[in-house]
Design a protein around this motif. Structure first.
Motif, short mmCIF file in Angstrom:
data_model
loop_
_atom_site.label_atom_id
_atom_site.label_comp_id
_atom_site.label_asym_id
_atom_site.label_seq_id
_atom_site.Cartn_x
_atom_site.Cartn_y
_atom_site.Cartn_z
N PRO A 36 70.94 29.92 74.75
CA PRO A 36 71.86 30.71 75.57
C PRO A 36 71.42 30.75 77.03
N GLU A 37 72.33 31.13 77.87
CA GLU A 37 72.00 31.40 79.27
C GLU A 37 71.12 32.65 79.33
N PRO A 38 70.31 32.80 80.37
CA PRO A 38 69.51 34.02 80.51
C PRO A 38 70.38 35.28 80.44
N SER A 108 71.36 31.67 89.85
CA SER A 108 70.85 31.97 88.51
C SER A 108 70.34 33.39 88.39
N LYS A 112 66.39 31.36 86.38
CA LYS A 112 66.12 29.95 86.10
C LYS A 112 65.29 29.40 87.25
N ASP A 125 62.34 22.73 83.46
CA ASP A 125 63.11 23.98 83.45
C ASP A 125 62.27 25.13 82.90
N TRP A 127 63.31 29.04 82.03
CA TRP A 127 64.37 30.05 81.99
C TRP A 127 63.81 31.35 81.42
N LEU A 129 64.79 33.96 79.55
CA LEU A 129 65.94 34.21 78.69
C LEU A 129 66.23 35.69 78.53
N PRO A 143 66.42 24.47 78.36
CA PRO A 143 67.68 24.07 77.72
C PRO A 143 67.59 23.24 76.44
#
Length: 187
Positions: A36-38, A108, A112, A125, A127, A129, A143
């Motif tokens: 998932p996206e953060p 972001s 990110k 990357d 992230w 999360l 990712p």
């Protein structure tokens, strides 16, 4: 002696392939095929400081690492300084460090980053999360779903905090059976 443009291009291409090969060799299983996206933005001033790694997906570059810490600092050039420390094979083992830098990915919410430990040639990357409201813990991934880190401000957080982290990791879609606990020295 000068290098011809074609030779220079071949050298850069060869280096790129070699670095990609090294990264590929260190990949583990995919623990989350749908990362998932953060969940929320990150205040880099509050995120800065010392973090203790209390769990991770095993990976080649941390093989045998215990007592792992990460220190983040805000640099004058706008980048984030990164200093990772690992104790080889035990919390009292020989210390190994890796120093890098990170830049925030635009739009972001500072959640990110692109991190490099290998100069200008490779950025990975990073992230954030999710994190605790008070920045006492964070969950870091990327990712591909192959890498995951559980971080705490305390070297030995309570069982309740550990359970909160594992529950949140599962809610984010990660396979918690792949999380390897990381030993930290007693407080």
């Amino acid at each position: 002696m000068s290098i011809k443009p074609v030779t220079a291009l071949a050298l850069v291409a060869g280096l790129s392939v070699a670095l990609a090969g090294c990264a590929t060799l260190q990949r583990g299983p995919v623990g989350n095929p749908d990362v998932p996206e953060p969940a929320r933005s990150v205040d880099l001033h509050r995120y800065s400081g010392l973090w203790y790694e209390i769990g991770r997906y095993e990976n080649g570059f941390e093989k045998g690492c215990e007592g792992v810490t990460a220190r983040y600092t805000l640099r004058e050039d706008g980048l984030v300084g990164v200093l990772n420390t690992c104790r080889q094979d035990s919390v009292d083992g020989e210390a190994r460090t890796a120093e890098g830098k990170a830049r925030v990915v635009e739009d972001s919410g500072n959640a990110k980053l692109k991190v490099s430990f290998f100069g200008p040639f490779y950025f990975g990357d990073y992230w954030v999360l999710d994190r605790a409201e008070d920045y006492s813990w964070s969950i870091v991934g990327e990712p591909s779903g192959r890498y995951l880190w559980l971080l705490s401000r305390e070297p030995n957080p309570s069982a309740e905090v550990r359970e909160t982290l594992l529950r949140r990791v599962a809610e984010l879609g990660y396979d918690t059976s792949l999380v390897r606990p990381v030993a930290q020295p007693p407080a």
